[in-house]
Write a protein that holds these residues in place. Structure first.
Motif, short mmCIF file in Angstrom:
data_model
loop_
_atom_site.label_atom_id
_atom_site.label_comp_id
_atom_site.label_asym_id
_atom_site.label_seq_id
_atom_site.Cartn_x
_atom_site.Cartn_y
_atom_site.Cartn_z
N ARG A 78 15.43 -10.31 -11.41
CA ARG A 78 14.21 -9.57 -11.73
C ARG A 78 13.06 -10.25 -10.99
NH1 ARG A 78 13.85 -8.52 -17.69
NH2 ARG A 78 15.09 -6.70 -17.17
N ILE A 79 12.31 -9.45 -10.23
CA ILE A 79 11.22 -9.95 -9.38
C ILE A 79 9.95 -9.18 -9.70
CG2 ILE A 79 10.38 -10.12 -7.00
CD1 ILE A 79 13.30 -10.19 -6.11
N ALA A 80 8.83 -9.89 -9.67
CA ALA A 80 7.51 -9.25 -9.67
C ALA A 80 6.75 -9.83 -8.48
CB ALA A 80 6.78 -9.54 -10.98
N THR A 81 6.05 -8.99 -7.77
CA THR A 81 5.28 -9.43 -6.61
C THR A 81 4.13 -8.44 -6.40
OG1 THR A 81 5.50 -10.26 -4.33
CG2 THR A 81 6.61 -8.17 -4.83
N PRO A 82 3.04 -8.86 -5.75
CA PRO A 82 1.96 -7.90 -5.52
C PRO A 82 2.47 -6.64 -4.81
CG PRO A 82 1.22 -10.11 -4.99
CD PRO A 82 2.71 -10.20 -5.24
N ASP A 83 2.02 -5.49 -5.27
CA ASP A 83 2.46 -4.20 -4.73
C ASP A 83 1.48 -3.72 -3.68
OD1 ASP A 83 3.10 -1.48 -4.26
OD2 ASP A 83 4.05 -1.36 -6.23
N PHE A 84 1.86 -3.86 -2.42
CA PHE A 84 0.99 -3.49 -1.31
C PHE A 84 0.59 -2.02 -1.38
CE2 PHE A 84 0.39 -1.92 3.05
CZ PHE A 84 -0.71 -2.68 3.40
N TYR A 85 1.53 -1.17 -1.73
CA TYR A 85 1.26 0.27 -1.77
C TYR A 85 0.11 0.58 -2.73
CZ TYR A 85 1.60 5.22 -2.70
OH TYR A 85 1.29 6.53 -2.88
N PHE A 86 0.23 0.14 -3.96
CA PHE A 86 -0.79 0.51 -4.95
C PHE A 86 -2.12 -0.18 -4.71
CE2 PHE A 86 2.88 2.08 -7.37
CZ PHE A 86 2.43 3.36 -7.57
N MET A 87 -2.09 -1.43 -4.22
CA MET A 87 -3.36 -2.10 -3.93
C MET A 87 -4.07 -1.44 -2.76
SD MET A 87 -2.92 -6.10 -4.81
CE MET A 87 -1.45 -6.36 -3.86
N SER A 88 -3.32 -1.10 -1.71
CA SER A 88 -3.97 -0.45 -0.57
C SER A 88 -4.45 0.95 -0.93
CB SER A 88 -3.04 -0.43 0.65
OG SER A 88 -1.87 0.29 0.37
N LYS A 89 -3.69 1.64 -1.77
CA LYS A 89 -4.11 2.97 -2.22
C LYS A 89 -5.42 2.89 -3.00
CE LYS A 89 -2.59 7.01 -4.70
NZ LYS A 89 -1.67 7.66 -5.56
N LEU A 90 -5.52 1.93 -3.92
CA LEU A 90 -6.77 1.74 -4.67
C LEU A 90 -7.93 1.42 -3.73
CD1 LEU A 90 -5.53 -0.31 -7.74
CD2 LEU A 90 -6.45 2.01 -7.78
N TYR A 91 -7.68 0.60 -2.74
CA TYR A 91 -8.72 0.22 -1.79
C TYR A 91 -9.18 1.42 -0.97
CZ TYR A 91 -10.98 -1.88 2.24
OH TYR A 91 -11.86 -2.18 3.23
N TYR A 92 -8.23 2.18 -0.42
CA TYR A 92 -8.60 3.31 0.43
C TYR A 92 -9.20 4.47 -0.35
CZ TYR A 92 -6.89 1.03 4.54
OH TYR A 92 -6.75 0.14 5.57
N GLU A 93 -8.90 4.54 -1.61
CA GLU A 93 -9.56 5.54 -2.45
C GLU A 93 -10.91 5.03 -2.96
OE1 GLU A 93 -6.69 6.33 -5.52
OE2 GLU A 93 -5.49 7.62 -4.22
N SER A 94 -11.29 3.84 -2.51
CA SER A 94 -12.56 3.19 -2.88
C SER A 94 -12.70 2.95 -4.38
CB SER A 94 -13.76 4.00 -2.36
OG SER A 94 -13.72 4.08 -0.97
N ARG A 95 -11.57 2.77 -5.03
CA ARG A 95 -11.62 2.46 -6.45
C ARG A 95 -11.77 0.95 -6.68
NH1 ARG A 95 -6.69 5.33 -9.06
NH2 ARG A 95 -7.59 4.48 -10.96
#
Length: 172
Positions: A78-95
């Protein structure tokens, strides 16, 4: 049941777990997450939260191969790691602003030496890497349904009500 908590830092899951980290805390038994002191196919569970980003894409292959070596057939990783997809999506949506994602994506930690995240993953890239190392049944898991859900280990990291931790489990 032999359960390893790799890269645990200050987080102590209790006596049912073997805690492995380069840091110095009373609950830590071993120091190396890359050379585990176990025979082949003897470990039931490996859990690593926000650890794999400290290894580059070549290094992580060796690390995953070592973890696969010690896991029993069907053993759980079981692994947890920063999720590039969701972080970049939040950034590009300016949230969120850039400063809000720099920590999770390129975190710095001092364990006697400064270490930094060397890479990030999205689900397809992590799934591909795990499959390459022999892991099967790669899927996301819900951090709220783990036995350690009550401990904040970044697998429950949220920004703007979006989980920014890529939580994945698979089997040897």
């Amino acid at each position: 049941m032999l359960k390893l908590h790799l890269g645990c830092g200050k987080r102590d899951f209790g006596p049912d777990w073997v805690h492995i980290d380069a840091a110095d805390f009373p609950h830590i038994t071993y120091k190396s997450v890359t050379r585990l002191p176990y025979k082949d196919k003897t470990v039931d569970v490996i859990y690593a939260s926000h650890l794999i980003a400290y290894f580059d894409r070549d290094e992580i292959i060796k690390v995953f191969n070592e973890w696969h070596r010690v896991l029993k057939p069907g053993g759980l990783l079981r692994i947890a790691t920063p999720d590039f997809y969701f972080m970049s999506k939040l950034y590009y949506e300016s949230r969120i602003n850039l400063r809000q994602i720099l920590g999770p994506m390129y975190g710095k930690m001092d364990i006697g030496i400064d270490i930094y995240h060397k890479t990030v993953y999205d689900y397809p890239s992590l799934q591909t890497t795990l499959n390459l190392c022999g892991f099967k049944n790669v899927q996301r898991y819900n951090h709220e349904k783990t036995e350690h859900a009550h401990i904040d280990d970044h697998s429950a990291a949220y920004l703007k009500n979006v989980c920014i931790s890529l939580n994945v489990e698979c089997h040897a």
